[in-house]
Design an enzyme around this catalytic site. Structure first.
Site, mmCIF file in Angstrom:
data_model
loop_
_atom_site.group_PDB
_atom_site.id
_atom_site.type_symbol
_atom_site.label_atom_id
_atom_site.label_comp_id
_atom_site.label_asym_id
_atom_site.label_seq_id
_atom_site.Cartn_x
_atom_site.Cartn_y
_atom_site.Cartn_z
ATOM 1 N N CYS A 19 -5.109 -3.469 2.685
ATOM 2 C CA CYS A 19 -4.812 -3.139 4.088
ATOM 3 C C CYS A 19 -5.982 -3.289 5.072
ATOM 4 O O CYS A 19 -6.339 -4.402 5.429
ATOM 5 C CB CYS A 19 -4.232 -1.727 4.145
ATOM 6 S SG CYS A 19 -3.364 -1.335 5.681
ATOM 7 N N GLU A 49 0.850 -1.188 0.000
ATOM 8 C CA GLU A 49 0.000 0.000 0.000
ATOM 9 C C GLU A 49 0.884 1.236 0.000
ATOM 10 O O GLU A 49 1.906 1.267 0.676
ATOM 11 C CB GLU A 49 -0.897 -0.005 1.251
ATOM 12 C CG GLU A 49 -1.858 1.175 1.308
ATOM 13 C CD GLU A 49 -2.778 1.141 2.544
ATOM 14 O OE1 GLU A 49 -2.333 0.657 3.593
ATOM 15 O OE2 GLU A 49 -3.925 1.596 2.430
ATOM 16 N N LYS A 72 -9.937 1.261 -2.587
ATOM 17 C CA LYS A 72 -10.099 0.816 -1.191
ATOM 18 C C LYS A 72 -11.430 1.304 -0.604
ATOM 19 O O LYS A 72 -11.727 2.507 -0.623
ATOM 20 C CB LYS A 72 -8.934 1.347 -0.354
ATOM 21 C CG LYS A 72 -8.882 0.826 1.085
ATOM 22 C CD LYS A 72 -7.733 1.543 1.843
ATOM 23 C CE LYS A 72 -7.458 0.938 3.206
ATOM 24 N NZ LYS A 72 -6.465 1.761 3.964
HETATM 25 O O1 LIG Z 1 0.379 5.029 8.036
HETATM 26 C C1 LIG Z 1 0.492 5.608 6.971
HETATM 27 O O2 LIG Z 1 1.094 6.682 6.786
HETATM 28 C C2 LIG Z 1 -0.098 4.973 5.771
HETATM 29 N N1 LIG Z 1 -1.225 4.202 6.137
HETATM 30 C C3 LIG Z 1 -2.023 3.835 5.174
HETATM 31 O O3 LIG Z 1 -1.729 4.088 4.064
HETATM 32 C C4 LIG Z 1 -3.297 3.127 5.476
HETATM 33 C C5 LIG Z 1 -4.369 4.152 5.596
HETATM 34 S S1 LIG Z 1 -4.066 5.370 6.855
HETATM 35 N N2 LIG Z 1 -3.154 2.312 6.622
HETATM 36 C C6 LIG Z 1 -4.036 1.401 7.024
HETATM 37 O O4 LIG Z 1 -5.078 1.157 6.412
HETATM 38 C C7 LIG Z 1 -3.593 0.680 8.279
HETATM 39 C C8 LIG Z 1 -4.569 -0.344 8.801
HETATM 40 C C9 LIG Z 1 -4.076 -0.871 10.099
HETATM 41 O O5 LIG Z 1 -2.974 -0.631 10.517
HETATM 42 C C10 LIG Z 1 -4.966 -1.723 10.917
HETATM 43 O O6 LIG Z 1 -6.036 -2.144 10.421
HETATM 44 O O7 LIG Z 1 -4.611 -1.969 12.072
#
Ligand SMILES: O=C(O)CNC(=O)[C@H](CS)NC(=O)CCC(=O)C(=O)O
Length: 271
Positions: free
Chosen positions: A157, A43, A114
């Protein structure tokens, strides 16, 4: 479908598009040299940074990421899943968190936006509001049927916490399911592997989970452990915590064997 090697790439993307593309290229090259025919990137492989910077550079990141994936697929003659990258949505100031599957001729085979956005206050003190910059996709992900590689289902994710999405993919015939991620270090340590194994076992499918790892900027830390899991739930490969690859065999006889030994998909009552 034949037996072949698949690779889940693990990288530490930073707020620098070209550095990330260079890192991704090196790791795709490594995966191909080890014999992988299906390669997945994590991702946000092309940009991990402040939300405002991601939005400001959205158009450039989207165009270059897509071109990069097509160029890599053609140059290395492999099928590539471009984990995810932002694609601006007209007149909204937001982007779709987008994943695409590209074949060795550079053609896009499938695309998914997503659906489940990570709006969570993680108990370590970090707050995530993905929906402030990302528009949620509204459609269930697609399954691409490949004669050679099997039926490939897409997801991204945080989706991994919503088993109904994976049930849809297995209903559509998925044999191999991608879960490219940037899982937080805090949630990842307790949830990442368990959730992936559950999705593999309950859908008797291969899971290919490319991942972000390490510190990206400020206090953004991700869990790593890109992995490939077989339909019985066995972890075939785990990339650990450093940038690198997890590589393993996708084997149709193993898939068939597990589905024979554990025919749970055929025993569903509430479907
Ligand atoms: O952290 C960043 O800068 C980038 N993160 C992402 O790109 C994405 C969206 S904020 N992260 C998740 O979806 C984490 C899910 C997760 O960690 C869970 O379901 O526990």
């Amino acid at each position: 479908m034949k037996s072949y090697l698949a690779a889940a790439i693990q990288m530490t993307s930073v707020p620098d598009l070209h550095r990330n593309l260079a890192q991704a290229e090196e790791l795709i090259d490594l995966a191909v040299r080890r014999g992988a025919e299906l390669v997945g990137l994590p991702e946000n492989f092309s940009f991990m940074g402040e939300e405002k910077d991601k939005l400001a550079q959205g158009e450039i990141i989207a165009n270059e990421s897509e071109q990069f994936l097509k160029k890599m697929a053609q140059r290395f003659q492999v099928t590539i899943l471009g984990g995810s990258f932002p694609v601006p949505v007209d007149n909204t100031g937001k982007v779709y968190n987008t994943t695409i599957l590209v074949d060795p001729s550079g053609e896009e085979l499938a695309r998914y936006y997503k659906v489940h956005l990570f709006d969570v206050n993680v108990p370590d003190g970090n707050t995530y509001r993905e929906s402030s910059t990302v528009m949620a996709g509204k459609q269930l992900p697609s399954v691409y049927f490949s004669e050679k590689l099997g039926s490939i289902g897409l997801s991204v994710c945080y989706d991994v916490r919503f088993p109904e999405l994976y049930r849809h993919l297995s209903d559509k015939g998925a044999d191999i399911i991608f879960v490219p991620a940037a899982f937080t270090a805090f949630t990842g340590k307790d949830h990442w592997q368990v959730l992936l194994q559950a999705r593999a076992i309950e859908n008797t499918s291969y899971i290919i989970a490319p991942a972000q790892t390490g510190t990206h900027y400020d206090r953004r830390q991700t869990h790593g452990h890109a992995m490939i899991i077989d339909p019985w739930g066995v972890i075939l490969a785990d990339a650990g915590e450093k940038p690198g690859i997890a590589i393993a065999e996708i084997n149709p006889s193993r898939l068939e064997q597990v589905r024979r030994q554990m025919p749970s998909l055929q025993h569903r009552v509430f479907s």
